[in-house]
Design an enzyme around this catalytic site. Structure first.
Site, PDB file in Angstrom:
ATOM      1  N   GLU A   1      42.269  37.899  46.945  1.00 33.02           N
ATOM      2  CA  GLU A   1      43.281  38.909  47.233  1.00 33.02           C
ATOM      3  C   GLU A   1      42.921  40.107  46.361  1.00 33.02           C
ATOM      4  OE1 GLU A   1      47.886  40.222  46.842  1.00 33.02           O
ATOM      5  OE2 GLU A   1      46.780  39.349  45.187  1.00 33.02           O
TER       6      GLU A   1
ATOM      7  N   ASP B   1      44.947  34.963  43.601  1.00 30.89           N
ATOM      8  CA  ASP B   1      45.962  36.007  43.513  1.00 30.89           C
ATOM      9  C   ASP B   1      45.497  37.143  42.597  1.00 30.89           C
ATOM     10  OD1 ASP B   1      48.827  36.626  44.170  1.00 30.89           O
ATOM     11  OD2 ASP B   1      49.005  36.656  41.992  1.00 30.89           O
TER      12      ASP B   1
HETATM   13  C1  NOJ Z   1      50.197  38.930  45.133  1.00 33.41           C
HETATM   14  C2  NOJ Z   1      51.068  37.950  45.840  1.00 33.41           C
HETATM   15  O1  NOJ Z   1      50.649  37.849  47.159  1.00 33.41           O
HETATM   16  C3  NOJ Z   1      52.470  38.470  45.684  1.00 33.41           C
HETATM   17  O2  NOJ Z   1      53.373  37.783  46.496  1.00 33.41           O
HETATM   18  C4  NOJ Z   1      52.861  38.407  44.229  1.00 33.41           C
HETATM   19  O3  NOJ Z   1      54.137  38.988  44.059  1.00 33.41           O
HETATM   20  C5  NOJ Z   1      51.860  39.178  43.368  1.00 33.41           C
HETATM   21  N1  NOJ Z   1      50.500  38.911  43.731  1.00 33.41           N
HETATM   22  C6  NOJ Z   1      52.030  38.807  41.917  1.00 33.41           C
HETATM   23  O4  NOJ Z   1      51.549  37.500  41.703  1.00 33.41           O
END
Ligand code: NOJ
Length: 555
Positions: A277, A215
């Protein structure tokens, strides 16, 4: 010369894999409380083996106050009671493997929950203490520190800093949170933080997971001195643009962390993976996350964000194949996830709102459901025809559109609250998915309960209403995944084919993939379409209709 991104080693399974994202709150609820859980996932896994995916990625199920649907983690090594227990996690891992699939779990290293013991200790400790050093605490600006330390904005809207009340009851330091105020950012300049996360990786690897989706993998390192935004950065932040250059995203220092993580994984075998991500642009920068000694993959958000336009799609496919092959990685492809408007709605919108803003019933230019689903199916077949890895998001195999009619009082996304309802946020893509057309809650939960309301019309999208029905979206996905494996499209040789304006055509090995984006039918006698039709997103009856994709075994 052998292509650098192709290999026969089973360790390289991920290079061509189709990985299915499970959002645990909304997949399947075994205990009937209206929130999906791990036992629910395990009980429904056969449906995913039947779909033909290679692996699942499970979004966070760790102990959490659920202020950001589990991306606010209070204990990285335990399961939240709402989702079950560690035994349930072990059962899920075991059953996934038994069914011949792999399992990737989410890891959230940029921040923790404010309820994490580390943050509670930091709050209880005095300013400038070791406990505070795990997070990014700073003194405020202004005569009495009443102003935030800098101008940074939260991705969810509003300032990225919150002031704490010190032990003596007076307002004190501020802490940084790039997301919600309940998600304080960890300070990755601290060796302690790095060691803690090495241990968290090992904890889950020891339990048998095959990898991690990381993440906010672009956010861990902040520019030294935490400088204010430039004017340009401030504008980008105010519209939620997380891809623009900024002092907290895409800093060079993050790469060192990924090299360290890669080494941790390698000790468990070369088949364990990391997927980033990382919302950075351009693709040549994003590909840096997938260098050989860093992560294995990065989500191709450039592709996801591309509108339904043949020129733009050609350009992003070219740029992706080129950028990732330069680092020896295959490209990934993705159209939907739990943060974006579902592609069966998004690709039909006249204007796509900025990332995370979401859509509702009053959003201008919404597509008719039929039109959106049709375009979504065409986009999927185009994507699954490309070489590399692909990610699917739960419910897209059913053709689910975005849920538009969620009442204000039912909404849960922090982005909705932090902007006073100005942004719908992401709830519309997170509604629990339908399994059985006639069951309460469409089979999501035995009691019919659902943490976000399901649209009444979703019975028609239920899995049992589509399984075995020729031409249904579910059967289209099943056929596509089976053919993709049989024809080795994931590792095939890609070549563009000349096509009229508005038509996309390419060969992947002996298979030709053609998408009609012209708005007009194309005649089937066109030599472009010569060969045996293997699969079509819209039935071919005399012509090749607009918003359709066809897979052909070349004559
Ligand atoms: C990316 C995640 O996919 C999202 O759902 C989340 O709100 C943010 N990062 C913060 O962790």
């Amino acid at each position: 010369m052998a292509r650098p991104d192709i290999s026969d080693s089973p360790d390289d399974w991920w290079r061509s894999a189709v990985i299915y994202q499970i959002y645990p709150r909304s997949f399947a609820d075994a205990d009937g409380d209206g929130v999906g859980d791990l036992a629910g996932i395990t009980s429904r896994l056969e449906a995913l083996a039947d779909l033909g995916v290679d692996a699942i990625w499970v979004s966070p199920f760790y102990r959490s106050p659920q202020k950001d649907a589990g991306y606010d983690v209070a204990d990285f090594c335990d399961v939240d009671p709402v989702f079950g227990t560690l035994d349930d996690a072990d059962a899920l891992i075991a059953r996934t493997h038994e069914l011949g699939m792999r399992i990737v779990v989410d890891i959230v290293p940029n921040h923790s929950s404010d309820q994490h013991a580390w943050f509670q200790a930091a709050l209880a400790a005095p300013p400038h203490s070791a406990a505070r050093a795990r997070y990014i605490f700073r003194d405020g600006r202004g005569d009495s520190g009443e102003l935030p330390p800098n101008t940074w904005q939260s991705v969810f809207g509003g300032p990225a800093w919150t002031r704490v009340i010190e032990a003596d009851g007076t307002p004190g330091q501020w802490y940084l949170h790039l997301f919600d105020s309940t998600q304080p950012d960890l300070d990755w300049t601290q060796e302690q933080v790095r060691e803690d996360f090495d241990a968290i990786l090992r904890f889950w690897l020891d339990r048998g997971v095959d990898g991690f989706r990381v993440d906010v993998a672009h956010g861990l390192v902040k520019e030294e001195g935490l400088p204010d935004y430039t004017d340009e950065q401030l504008i980008a932040a105010s519209i939620g643009d997380t891809t623009a250059p900024s002092p907290h995203f895409g800093q060079e220092g993050v790469h060192e962390i990924w090299r360290r993580w890669r080494a941790v994984l390698e000790r468990y075998g070369a088949d364990r993976i990391l997927v980033a991500e990382a919302w950075v642009e351009p693709l040549t920068r994003m590909a840096l996350w997938a260098r050989r000694d860093e992560m294995h993959q990065a989500f191709n958000f450039g592709y996801l964000m591309t509108p339904w336009d043949s020129g733009a799609l050609r350009a992003v496919i070219d740029a992706s194949l080129d950028a990732f092959s330069r680092v020896g990685a295959p490209s990934t492809w993705v159209l939907s996830n739990h943060d974006v408007v579902r592609h069966a709605t998004r690709l039909g919108l006249a204007d796509v709102p900025p990332l995370g803003h979401g859509v509702g019933r009053d959003t201008p230019g919404l597509p008719e459901t039929e039109h959106g689903v049709r375009r979504g199916r065409a986009a999927t077949l185009l994507m699954l025809g490309l070489p590399g890895g692909a990610y699917l998001y739960q419910g897209e195999e059913l053709g689910l559109p975005e849920a538009l009619d969620i009442p204000a009082q039912a909404r849960q996304d922090p982005a909705w609250f932090r902007t006073g309802g100005e942004r719908y946020g992401r709830d519309g893509c997170r509604v629990p998915i339908p399994w059985e057309a006639q069951a309460p809650g469409f089979g999501f939960s035995p009691t019919g309960a659902s943490w976000l309301p399901q649209p009444d019309a979703w019975g028609r999208f239920a899995r049992d209403a589509q399984r075995g029905v020729p031409g249904s979206t579910l059967e289209m996905y099943r056929s596509a995944l089976a053919l993709r494996a049989d024809l080795a499209l994931g590792t095939g040789d890609f070549a563009w084919v000349d096509a009229p304006p508005g038509v996309i055509a390419f060969d992947n090995g002996a298979t030709r993939i053609v998408t009609n984006m012209t708005g007009e039918p194309v005649t089937l006698q066109d030599p472009l379409l010569a060969g045996e039709v293997l699969l079509a997103s819209t039935p071919l009856e005399g012509s090749f209709e607009p918003d359709s994709t066809v897979w052909i075994r070349r004559a």
